[in-house]
Write a protein that holds these residues in place. Structure first.
Motif, PDB file in Angstrom:
ATOM      1  N   SER A   1       0.819  -1.202   0.000  1.00 37.93           N
ATOM      2  CA  SER A   1       0.000   0.000   0.000  1.00 37.93           C
ATOM      3  C   SER A   1       0.861   1.263   0.000  1.00 37.93           C
ATOM      4  CB  SER A   1      -0.908  -0.012   1.225  1.00 37.93           C
ATOM      5  OG  SER A   1      -1.734   1.135   1.253  1.00 37.93           O
ATOM      6  N   GLY A   2       0.599   2.156  -0.937  1.00 39.49           N
ATOM      7  CA  GLY A   2       1.315   3.423  -0.986  1.00 39.49           C
ATOM      8  C   GLY A   2       2.691   3.354  -1.615  1.00 39.49           C
ATOM      9  N   LYS A   3       3.037   2.205  -2.174  1.00 40.21           N
ATOM     10  CA  LYS A   3       4.356   2.043  -2.776  1.00 40.21           C
ATOM     11  C   LYS A   3       4.225   1.620  -4.236  1.00 40.21           C
ATOM     12  CE  LYS A   3       6.659   0.728   1.535  1.00 40.21           C
ATOM     13  NZ  LYS A   3       7.531  -0.287   2.200  1.00 40.21           N
ATOM     14  N   GLY A   4       5.316   1.756  -4.966  1.00 40.05           N
ATOM     15  CA  GLY A   4       5.332   1.282  -6.336  1.00 40.05           C
ATOM     16  C   GLY A   4       5.555  -0.219  -6.387  1.00 40.05           C
ATOM     17  N   PRO A   5       5.271  -0.849  -7.522  1.00 41.17           N
ATOM     18  CA  PRO A   5       5.517  -2.284  -7.666  1.00 41.17           C
ATOM     19  C   PRO A   5       6.995  -2.621  -7.460  1.00 41.17           C
ATOM     20  CG  PRO A   5       4.106  -1.475  -9.436  1.00 41.17           C
ATOM     21  CD  PRO A   5       4.634  -0.270  -8.719  1.00 41.17           C
ATOM     22  N   GLN A   6       7.228  -3.725  -6.759  1.00 41.87           N
ATOM     23  CA  GLN A   6       8.582  -4.182  -6.467  1.00 41.87           C
ATOM     24  C   GLN A   6       8.828  -5.495  -7.195  1.00 41.87           C
ATOM     25  OE1 GLN A   6       9.147  -5.074  -2.326  1.00 41.87           O
ATOM     26  NE2 GLN A   6      11.250  -5.735  -2.571  1.00 41.87           N
ATOM     27  N   PHE A   7       9.903  -5.554  -7.955  1.00 46.53           N
ATOM     28  CA  PHE A   7      10.258  -6.762  -8.709  1.00 46.53           C
ATOM     29  C   PHE A   7      10.478  -7.939  -7.765  1.00 46.53           C
ATOM     30  CE2 PHE A   7      12.195  -9.013 -12.242  1.00 46.53           C
ATOM     31  CZ  PHE A   7      13.127  -9.843 -11.641  1.00 46.53           C
ATOM     32  N   ILE A   8       9.856  -9.091  -8.113  1.00 47.88           N
ATOM     33  CA  ILE A   8      10.063 -10.306  -7.320  1.00 47.88           C
ATOM     34  C   ILE A   8      10.903 -11.303  -8.100  1.00 47.88           C
ATOM     35  CG2 ILE A   8       8.977 -12.251  -6.148  1.00 47.88           C
ATOM     36  CD1 ILE A   8       6.446 -10.590  -5.902  1.00 47.88           C
ATOM     37  N   ILE A   9      10.406 -11.698  -9.263  1.00 48.60           N
ATOM     38  CA  ILE A   9      11.065 -12.731 -10.041  1.00 48.60           C
ATOM     39  C   ILE A   9      10.546 -12.652 -11.469  1.00 48.60           C
ATOM     40  CG2 ILE A   9       9.323 -14.523  -9.561  1.00 48.60           C
ATOM     41  CD1 ILE A   9      11.688 -16.520  -9.287  1.00 48.60           C
ATOM     42  N   ASP A  10      11.368 -13.096 -12.400  1.00 50.56           N
ATOM     43  CA  ASP A  10      10.946 -13.096 -13.795  1.00 50.56           C
ATOM     44  C   ASP A  10      11.190 -14.481 -14.401  1.00 50.56           C
ATOM     45  OD1 ASP A  10      13.875 -11.373 -15.252  1.00 50.56           O
ATOM     46  OD2 ASP A  10      13.709 -13.096 -13.908  1.00 50.56           O
TER      47      ASP A  10
ATOM     48  N   GLN B   1      -2.536  18.679 -18.947  1.00 51.77           N
ATOM     49  CA  GLN B   1      -3.173  19.979 -19.094  1.00 51.77           C
ATOM     50  C   GLN B   1      -4.679  19.839 -18.890  1.00 51.77           C
ATOM     51  OE1 GLN B   1      -1.798  20.789 -23.112  1.00 51.77           O
ATOM     52  NE2 GLN B   1      -0.185  22.147 -22.327  1.00 51.77           N
ATOM     53  N   ARG B   2      -5.256  20.879 -18.352  1.00 53.66           N
ATOM     54  CA  ARG B   2      -6.723  20.945 -18.183  1.00 53.66           C
ATOM     55  C   ARG B   2      -7.239  19.640 -17.574  1.00 53.66           C
ATOM     56  NH1 ARG B   2      -5.335  22.114 -23.117  1.00 53.66           N
ATOM     57  NH2 ARG B   2      -6.378  20.294 -24.028  1.00 53.66           N
ATOM     58  N   THR B   3      -6.758  19.355 -16.383  1.00 49.08           N
ATOM     59  CA  THR B   3      -7.068  18.078 -15.745  1.00 49.08           C
ATOM     60  C   THR B   3      -8.572  17.847 -15.622  1.00 49.08           C
ATOM     61  OG1 THR B   3      -6.805  19.130 -13.582  1.00 49.08           O
ATOM     62  CG2 THR B   3      -4.920  17.869 -14.437  1.00 49.08           C
ATOM     63  N   GLN B   4      -8.937  16.581 -15.758  1.00 49.58           N
ATOM     64  CA  GLN B   4     -10.311  16.127 -15.614  1.00 49.58           C
ATOM     65  C   GLN B   4     -10.375  15.120 -14.476  1.00 49.58           C
ATOM     66  OE1 GLN B   4     -12.765  17.464 -17.677  1.00 49.58           O
ATOM     67  NE2 GLN B   4     -11.082  18.757 -18.383  1.00 49.58           N
ATOM     68  N   GLN B   5     -11.574  14.890 -13.964  1.00 43.87           N
ATOM     69  CA  GLN B   5     -11.724  13.965 -12.850  1.00 43.87           C
ATOM     70  C   GLN B   5     -11.236  12.562 -13.212  1.00 43.87           C
ATOM     71  OE1 GLN B   5     -15.876  14.442 -11.546  1.00 43.87           O
ATOM     72  NE2 GLN B   5     -15.100  15.498  -9.733  1.00 43.87           N
ATOM     73  N   GLU B   6     -11.402  12.176 -14.447  1.00 47.52           N
ATOM     74  CA  GLU B   6     -10.976  10.828 -14.846  1.00 47.52           C
ATOM     75  C   GLU B   6      -9.455  10.684 -14.882  1.00 47.52           C
ATOM     76  OE1 GLU B   6     -12.920  12.817 -16.710  1.00 47.52           O
ATOM     77  OE2 GLU B   6     -12.282  12.830 -18.809  1.00 47.52           O
ATOM     78  N   ASP B   7      -8.747  11.798 -14.715  1.00 45.06           N
ATOM     79  CA  ASP B   7      -7.281  11.728 -14.645  1.00 45.06           C
ATOM     80  C   ASP B   7      -6.801  11.317 -13.263  1.00 45.06           C
ATOM     81  OD1 ASP B   7      -6.990  14.781 -16.634  1.00 45.06           O
ATOM     82  OD2 ASP B   7      -7.296  12.699 -17.267  1.00 45.06           O
ATOM     83  N   SER B   8      -7.699  11.282 -12.299  1.00 41.08           N
ATOM     84  CA  SER B   8      -7.332  10.887 -10.942  1.00 41.08           C
ATOM     85  C   SER B   8      -6.814   9.456 -10.950  1.00 41.08           C
ATOM     86  CB  SER B   8      -8.532  10.999 -10.001  1.00 41.08           C
ATOM     87  OG  SER B   8      -8.961  12.339  -9.870  1.00 41.08           O
ATOM     88  N   ALA B   9      -5.596   9.285 -10.475  1.00 33.21           N
ATOM     89  CA  ALA B   9      -4.931   7.983 -10.500  1.00 33.21           C
ATOM     90  C   ALA B   9      -3.567   8.143  -9.837  1.00 33.21           C
ATOM     91  CB  ALA B   9      -4.751   7.485 -11.936  1.00 33.21           C
ATOM     92  N   VAL B  10      -2.871   7.027  -9.710  1.00 34.22           N
ATOM     93  CA  VAL B  10      -1.465   7.071  -9.318  1.00 34.22           C
ATOM     94  C   VAL B  10      -0.629   6.987 -10.591  1.00 34.22           C
ATOM     95  CG1 VAL B  10       0.399   5.879  -8.093  1.00 34.22           C
ATOM     96  CG2 VAL B  10      -1.883   6.029  -7.063  1.00 34.22           C
ATOM     97  N   TYR B  11       0.302   7.893 -10.722  1.00 39.88           N
ATOM     98  CA  TYR B  11       1.185   7.908 -11.882  1.00 39.88           C
ATOM     99  C   TYR B  11       2.546   7.373 -11.450  1.00 39.88           C
ATOM    100  CZ  TYR B  11      -2.510  10.264 -14.269  1.00 39.88           C
ATOM    101  OH  TYR B  11      -3.735  10.546 -14.842  1.00 39.88           O
ATOM    102  N   LEU B  12       2.920   6.275 -12.071  1.00 41.98           N
ATOM    103  CA  LEU B  12       4.140   5.565 -11.722  1.00 41.98           C
ATOM    104  C   LEU B  12       5.209   5.784 -12.787  1.00 41.98           C
ATOM    105  CD1 LEU B  12       2.457   2.208 -10.715  1.00 41.98           C
ATOM    106  CD2 LEU B  12       3.685   3.693  -9.136  1.00 41.98           C
ATOM    107  N   CYS B  13       6.406   5.968 -12.334  1.00 44.07           N
ATOM    108  CA  CYS B  13       7.560   6.053 -13.225  1.00 44.07           C
ATOM    109  C   CYS B  13       8.436   4.837 -12.979  1.00 44.07           C
ATOM    110  CB  CYS B  13       8.331   7.332 -12.937  1.00 44.07           C
ATOM    111  SG  CYS B  13       9.844   7.528 -13.901  1.00 44.07           S
ATOM    112  N   ALA B  14       9.004   4.291 -14.019  1.00 40.51           N
ATOM    113  CA  ALA B  14       9.906   3.152 -13.891  1.00 40.51           C
ATOM    114  C   ALA B  14      11.114   3.371 -14.799  1.00 40.51           C
ATOM    115  CB  ALA B  14       9.200   1.854 -14.274  1.00 40.51           C
ATOM    116  N   SER B  15      12.233   2.794 -14.401  1.00 37.32           N
ATOM    117  CA  SER B  15      13.422   2.886 -15.251  1.00 37.32           C
ATOM    118  C   SER B  15      14.085   1.522 -15.358  1.00 37.32           C
ATOM    119  CB  SER B  15      14.402   3.931 -14.724  1.00 37.32           C
ATOM    120  OG  SER B  15      15.016   3.515 -13.511  1.00 37.32           O
ATOM    121  N   SER B  16      14.878   1.369 -16.392  1.00 41.10           N
ATOM    122  CA  SER B  16      15.592   0.113 -16.574  1.00 41.10           C
ATOM    123  C   SER B  16      16.828   0.358 -17.424  1.00 41.10           C
ATOM    124  CB  SER B  16      14.696  -0.926 -17.252  1.00 41.10           C
ATOM    125  OG  SER B  16      14.478  -0.602 -18.610  1.00 41.10           O
TER     126      SER B  16
END
Lengths: 115, 113
Positions: A40-49, B80-95
Motif C-alpha cells: 500500500s502506498g508504494k510502487g511495484p517491487q520486482f520479485i522474479i521473472d 493539461q486541463r485536468t479532468q476527474q478521470e485523470d485521478s490515478a497514481v502515476y508511476l515512473c519506472a526505469s531500466s
C-alpha cells in the motif's frame, strides 16, 4: 487482443502456509513475464521473472511456474509471512511492443496473511 | 544506491488546472517509462523514453498528456486541463536498455476535484 488476468482477486492464507497466485495470459507470442509485489502506498517491487524458454524458476522462498500450453503462470510463496501481505501482479512484456519493453499488467491478487 | 524517486507524492488539482509530475530514474538507466494506475487496477503503460528520445507514446490517453525528458535523465509528465478521470497514481519506472525488468518509483497520487 493482448491481456493478462488473474484467477483469484483475493487470497487469504495462514502464516507459515504456502501461497499460490495464478495468472493467465492470452497471447501465445508472449516470451517474458515478471511478478511484482505492491504494498500500500508504494510502487511495484520486482520479485522474479521468467522467460518462455523456461518452465520453472526459483528465487528466495518464491517459485514461478510457466505453462505455455495453457498460457498460465503461477507464483508460489513458501512459508508465507505477514510481510508478504500485498497485491501481487503478473506482468507480460508486450510482444507487439517493438523496441519498447513495455509491460502489460493484470489486475492483481491481494494476498492477506493471517497471523 | 538510490531508487527511482517521484515528486510530488500527492497532488490535488481543481478540474481544469495543469499539473506537472517529476521522475528521477536510477542513475545510468537509459530507459524510462510512465504508467497510470487507477484504483484497484494494474498499472497501464503511457509512454517510453530511451535517453531523451520518446520512442513510444501510444498509451497517452489524450493530447492533454505530454511527457518530456530533455537531457535523458529526469522526466516530467504534464497533464493539461485536468479532468476527474485523470485521478490515478502515476508511476515512473526505469531500466537498463538491455534489460526488461523495470524498477518503479513510489508514484504520485493525483486527485482531481
Amino acid at each position: 487482443g493482448e491481456s493478462v488476468g488473474l484467477h483469484l482477486p483475493t487470497l487469504s492464507v495462514q502464516e507459515g502456509d504456502n501461497s499460490i497466485i495464478n495468472c493467465a495470459y492470452s497471447n501465445s507470442a508472449s516470451d517474458y513475464f515478471i511478478w511484482y509485489k505492491q504494498e500500500s502506498g508504494k510502487g511495484p517491487q520486482f520479485i522474479i521473472d521468467i522467460r518462455s524458454n523456461m518452465d520453472k524458476r526459483q528465487g528466495q522462498r518464491v517459485t514461478v511456474l510457466l505453462n505455455k500450453t495453457v498460457k498460465h503462470l503461477s507464483l508460489q510463496i513458501a512459508a508465507t509471512q505477514p510481510g508478504d501481505s500485498a497485491v501481487y501482479f503478473c506482468a507480460e512484456k508486450s510482444p507487439g511492443g517493438g523496441a519498447t519493453n513495455k509491460l502489460i499488467f493484470g489486475t492483481g491478487t491481494l494476498l492477506a496473511v493471517q497471523p | 544506491g538510490a531508487g527511482v524517486s517521484q515528486s510530488p507524492r500527492y497532488k490535488v488539482a481543481k478540474r481544469g488546472q495543469d499539473v506537472a509530475l517529476r521522475c528521477d530514474p536510477i542513475s545510468g538507466h537509459v530507459s524510462l517509462f510512465w504508467y497510470q494506475q487507477a484504483l484497484g487496477q494494474g498499472p497501464e503503460f503511457l509512454t517510453y523514453f530511451q535517453n531523451e528520445a520518446q520512442l513510444d507514446k501510444s498509451g497517452l490517453p489524450s493530447d492533454r498528456f505530454f511527457a518530456e525528458r530533455p537531457e535523458g535523465s529526469v522526466s516530467t509528465l504534464k497533464i493539461q486541463r485536468t479532468q476527474q478521470e485523470d485521478s490515478a497514481v502515476y508511476l515512473c519506472a526505469s531500466s537498463l536498455r538491455t534489460r526488461v525488468e523495470q524498477f518503479f518509483g513510489p508514484g504520485t497520487r493525483l486527485t482531481v476535484l
